[in-house]
Write a protein that holds these residues in place. Sequence first.
Motif, PDB file in Angstrom:
ATOM      1  N   GLU A 283      83.250 -54.080   7.227  1.00 23.44           N
ATOM      2  CA  GLU A 283      82.749 -55.429   7.513  1.00 23.44           C
ATOM      3  C   GLU A 283      81.270 -55.496   7.870  1.00 23.44           C
ATOM      4  OE1 GLU A 283      84.310 -57.040  11.267  1.00 23.44           O
ATOM      5  OE2 GLU A 283      85.401 -55.148  11.416  1.00 23.44           O
ATOM      6  N   VAL A 284      80.658 -54.360   8.183  1.00 23.73           N
ATOM      7  CA  VAL A 284      79.232 -54.426   8.515  1.00 23.73           C
ATOM      8  C   VAL A 284      78.353 -53.985   7.351  1.00 23.73           C
ATOM      9  CG1 VAL A 284      79.588 -54.120  10.958  1.00 23.73           C
ATOM     10  CG2 VAL A 284      79.205 -52.130   9.521  1.00 23.73           C
ATOM     11  N   LEU A 285      78.963 -53.718   6.229  1.00 18.52           N
ATOM     12  CA  LEU A 285      78.154 -53.369   5.074  1.00 18.52           C
ATOM     13  C   LEU A 285      77.456 -54.618   4.565  1.00 18.52           C
ATOM     14  CD1 LEU A 285      80.678 -51.020   3.266  1.00 18.52           C
ATOM     15  CD2 LEU A 285      78.656 -50.386   4.587  1.00 18.52           C
ATOM     16  N   ASP A 286      76.473 -54.413   3.699  1.00 18.41           N
ATOM     17  CA  ASP A 286      75.728 -55.541   3.167  1.00 18.41           C
ATOM     18  C   ASP A 286      75.813 -55.486   1.654  1.00 18.41           C
ATOM     19  OD1 ASP A 286      74.069 -57.664   2.774  1.00 18.41           O
ATOM     20  OD2 ASP A 286      72.222 -56.468   2.975  1.00 18.41           O
TER      21      ASP A 286
ATOM     22  N   VAL B 260      77.082 -50.880  15.901  1.00 12.41           N
ATOM     23  CA  VAL B 260      76.598 -51.299  14.586  1.00 12.41           C
ATOM     24  C   VAL B 260      77.029 -52.740  14.320  1.00 12.41           C
ATOM     25  CG1 VAL B 260      76.856 -50.943  12.110  1.00 12.41           C
ATOM     26  CG2 VAL B 260      76.522 -48.983  13.614  1.00 12.41           C
ATOM     27  N   ALA B 264      74.634 -56.030  14.038  1.00  9.46           N
ATOM     28  CA  ALA B 264      74.684 -56.805  12.807  1.00  9.46           C
ATOM     29  C   ALA B 264      74.976 -58.269  13.122  1.00  9.46           C
ATOM     30  CB  ALA B 264      75.747 -56.230  11.869  1.00  9.46           C
ATOM     31  N   LEU B 285      74.392 -47.697   5.899  1.00 10.23           N
ATOM     32  CA  LEU B 285      74.187 -48.843   6.787  1.00 10.23           C
ATOM     33  C   LEU B 285      72.724 -49.255   6.698  1.00 10.23           C
ATOM     34  CD1 LEU B 285      76.280 -47.626   9.830  1.00 10.23           C
ATOM     35  CD2 LEU B 285      76.887 -49.347   8.136  1.00 10.23           C
TER      36      LEU B 285
END
Lengths: 338, 338
Positions: A283-286, B260, B264, B285
């Motif tokens: 979920e924190v990937l972009d 993280v 974010a 990341l």
Amino acid sequence: MASARRPTMTDVAREVGVTAKTVSRVLNEEGPVAPETRARVMEVVRRLGYQPNLMARNMRVGARDAAIGLVIPDMGNPFFGTVAGGIESAVRERGLTVIVGSSSETKELERSLVATFLARRVSALLVVPSATGDHRYLRAEREAGLPIVFLDRPAMGLAADCVVSSNREGAREGTAHLIAHGHRRIGFIGDLPATLYTRRERFQGYRDALAQAGLPFDKGLVETGHSAEAAAAAAERLLALPDPPTALFAANNFAATGAVVGLAKAGRKDVALVGYDDLPLAEVLDPPLTVVAQDPAGIGAAAAALVLSRLDGDRSRMTKTLVPTRLIPRGSGELRPR
Amino acid sequence: MASARRPTMTDVAREVGVTAKTVSRVLNEEGPVAPETRARVMEVVRRLGYQPNLMARNMRVGARDAAIGLVIPDMGNPFFGTVAGGIESAVRERGLTVIVGSSSETKELERSLVATFLARRVSALLVVPSATGDHRYLRAEREAGLPIVFLDRPAMGLAADCVVSSNREGAREGTAHLIAHGHRRIGFIGDLPATLYTRRERFQGYRDALAQAGLPFDKGLVETGHSAEAAAAAAERLLALPDPPTALFAANNFAATGAVVGLAKAGRKDVALVGYDDLPLAEVLDPPLTVVAQDPAGIGAAAAALVLSRLDGDRSRMTKTLVPTRLIPRGSGELRPR
DNA sequence: TTGACATATGTCAACGTTGACATCCGCTGT
DNA sequence: ACAGCGGATGTCAACGTTGACATATGTCAA
């Protein structure tokens, strides 16, 4: 320093002034025992730190070892770790312990582990079969009534219970999700060897989705990556094609990790991506990674339940359990083609 | 259907026309046996699918079970999974199998698992102790000569071998890395309970680094997060302070994941971050995550080696092994304060 | 020829526990 | 007074294997 012998039941009995059988009765709460005797036995048991010898007990009662053997390809892979955890917690309350070994995906290690487990007279066998290999050698055990359940992948050449993810339907759903967002050229990155059961099923699901949408299958869009690095390279190759895909389907967790890395390296945040199997940081990937999540603990629990029912004498015919997957849209799978 | 009894040594012997003892000799390659007899025995063994009963054997030779008991808090946590894998591969060639159980960090489950293992007469015990609890109950076993090794965290109230990460030095190095990049206010996000050994050590390392740099310690910068969600919230609280930190040190993998996520969510890509323990997707990341990587397989291997040497009769005094960590700069730890 | 010795195998008991069956005691009912 | 009974405990053997020791046969040197 000098390793003191552990006390036996007979030691306890002598100390109390009764027979081993009486001590046995107290400890197993079987048959009538005078309350006072019981108390004295318990006292001595505590004082001597007596612990019953399970090996001797199991042997005498002719029972199998109160343990189930589990063979997984790799303990470090959280997928299998979680499966193992699901199994362990499910069988613990029945007094069963789990004996594990990793096969490193080789059929030789798998067989040698199974042989060890059989020599220990485990009560049941749970196996994630290695990619190649034949399980006919387990026939005699099956016929002797030993519960055997295969996990994640079915057995080869043996009719046995098996619990797997709904690979084909999950992959179909993930691919259809991309199609629903407008993609017509979708890359597939899967395991090596292509003969691996999960790879084959997921590939079929991918093709099912294409077929249902009336899209052509282009085998130039199919790549292989047996590790994150290989998958990253595969993703880059796909994007470098003359007529590149606008979306990727990564058919396992390493492939998904690799695809994310590959897209990042290529600086392509516009390419849609759906991964099979969830990742902790998805979920924190972009953009945040859309996945078809499996339920590893559920697979373990289902397999354990099956084993327990077989141990309870369920002799109905062999089953194949499908554990459903769940599509989790987070962003990467909802990107539209530019 | 009818569960056929497994053949015993006696069955084989009868079939060949010799005594069980002769069969035993053939199988254990002990004493003289006529080549022809040996061949006939082997033939029948194969034909009947005979497998020696390890339970009976172990009992007779008075040996302990050729298994080592392993207690870990959680099989699904890849850190412990990898530790277990390291152990298993190290002891396998010695013919030992691994029996695992998870304690879910509770001392009750830990004790009950240990009791089960002892009842099975395992050859050695490997324990990742749960956060609370006292290990004096293992004293008798220790004195009886059972090898016991504690992993990741030391025992309480018991002098025993132990293998741990170099928590304090690793945390010091990670924090010093941030200081070297110009940070003077560094937040710390650690485990709950604060009494957990690894948490205490890493916290000390953090303070060591501050002290060495002559920086003041501000306890307002210390937060707790026992899960990724809690750690994310902790990170957000720290950033909302009147005089917020310009960098964060996350003292375990959940804390790092949470930090993280928290950064974010707050949209703060300018805050430096160093995590303790590596994460699979750390490098993709934004910014890539700088970590102090542990060596879980190394911890497992070291513990296994220790157990094997104790089993070989090494009676030297109890050791405490420190497995080194490694700082991996990737970007997030090299950001300078704005 | 004898006995000393090696080779090949057998006999028996034991590991620690429990199932099957026996024994001993006190109490009840007649 | 005595059979009958249930409670409390004991006796014995067995689970499958192997260690200690015994036996049987053949070979060879004295």
